[in-house]
Scaffold this active site. Structure first.
Site, PDB file in Angstrom:
ATOM      1  N   LYS A  81       4.478  71.391  73.528  1.00  0.00           N
ATOM      2  CA  LYS A  81       3.586  70.562  72.730  1.00  0.00           C
ATOM      3  C   LYS A  81       4.337  69.973  71.543  1.00  0.00           C
ATOM      4  O   LYS A  81       5.042  70.676  70.813  1.00  0.00           O
ATOM      5  CB  LYS A  81       2.391  71.402  72.233  1.00  0.00           C
ATOM      6  N   SER A  83      17.801  44.672  76.323  1.00  0.00           N
ATOM      7  CA  SER A  83      16.811  45.721  76.570  1.00  0.00           C
ATOM      8  C   SER A  83      15.464  45.119  76.963  1.00  0.00           C
ATOM      9  O   SER A  83      15.384  44.402  77.945  1.00  0.00           O
ATOM     10  CB  SER A  83      16.713  46.631  75.345  1.00  0.00           C
TER      11      SER A  83
END
Length: 316
Positions: A185, A133
């Site tokens: 949100k 990664s």
């Protein structure tokens, strides 16, 4: 005559006293200069230590650095990498990598720093047990990549963790109320259902940085993008597999990396100096860290924020 002898004796004693006082004064000054020299020497020592460099590494040396543990943002580390780029005594940099990855910003910052170094001097990566990664992203910042046969690398991708406990809370009689300015949100949140709209927004975020990662591989490994996308499905590769897919340049260790620097770059490989990218920790903290092992990695992984590019066996 006696008075004359008395005067001479007094004069001699006076001279001896003055000489003794002068000697004491000179000795005091010498001690002050010695103390000042020790202070200056200590200041010089700690200035080198704070920069991550060995004390008096000498001219024309190869800097050896290590990227280990979980990768995250670190201004101190980035400043040391910048100093390696600017130090004319550093003729090359060897990067030892043993990390499952970490945050994408942590990996990206090291990648960019190594790319800057690579513009002015040779850089080479040596993969250890793990270079997955963001760890593989770090390797892409160097000019050449070595891996061991048993190295695990790849895991090219991005992930965002989230959990949802709404139904669990209801079982305990807990009602969750949320007031926010818009439906997206603070989403995803464990305190509300992950809506299809919110999922698509986060997928777009993941896809955007995934494309950035893929382009790093395309640029660094000179592989066609369509082929990189086939390789970048999140899977890990052994060193041998990575070599066959051109994700690394050669199977080898630091020995082979030094030979490459000597034969291909014409660099004297006799003087290799360890450069620390991290501030020294106390003995107690070091012992605790070594005893924690995999649990410490797992604990730290849970604390990482934002987009992640990480692979840990048994966890993801």
């Amino acid at each position: 005559i006696l008075n004359f002898l008395f005067l001479i004796d007094s004069y001699i004693m006076s001279l001896n006293t003055d000489a003794l006082l002068e000697r004491i004064r000179l000795k005091s000054q010498l001690l002050k200069w010695r103390a000042l020299f020790v202070i200056l020497l200590a200041a010089l020592f700690f200035s080198y230590s704070d920069s991550g460099l060995s004390v008096f590494p000498g001219p024309n040396y190869i800097a050896r650095i290590e990227i280990t543990g979980l990768v995250d943002q670190d201004r101190y580390r980035d400043s040391v990498l910048k100093s390696l780029s600017e130090d004319e005594d550093v003729k090359a940099v060897i990067v030892h990598i043993n990390t499952p990855g970490g945050t994408v910003v942590g990996g990206e910052s090291i990648y960019n720093a190594l790319k800057d170094i690579s513009k002015v001097k040779p850089t080479v990566s040596v993969m250890g047990t793990l270079a997955t990664s963001a760890g593989y992203m770090v390797a892409l910042g160097t000019e050449r990549i070595y891996a061991n046969q048993g190295t695990l690398t790849g895991s090219i991708g991005v992930i965002l963790h989230s959990a949802e406990i709404v139904d669990l809370a209801k079982k305990f009689g807990i009602e969750i109320d949320i007031v926010k300015s818009g439906p997206l949100k603070a989403s995803p949140s464990p305190l509300e259902k992950f809506t299809p709209e919110a999922r698509q927004v986060m997928q777009d975020v993941i896809d955007d940085y995934y494309d950035v990662f893929v382009n790093m591989v395309v640029e660094g490994r000179k592989i066609d993008k369509a082929e990189v996308i086939k390789l970048a499905d999140g899977r890990v590769y052994t060193g041998n597999q990575a070599l066959s897919k051109k994700l690394v340049d050669e199977i080898g260790s630091e020995k082979e990396a030094l030979l490459w620097l000597k034969d291909k770059k014409g660099i004297d490989t006799e003087n290799v100096v360890d450069v620390s990218l991290f501030k020294e920790t106390g003995k107690f903290e070091s012992i605790f860290s070594s005893l924690s092992g995999q649990n410490a990695i797992f604990s730290k992984m849970l604390s990482l924020q934002g987009l992640l590019s990480v692979w840990v066996d048994g966890i993801m």
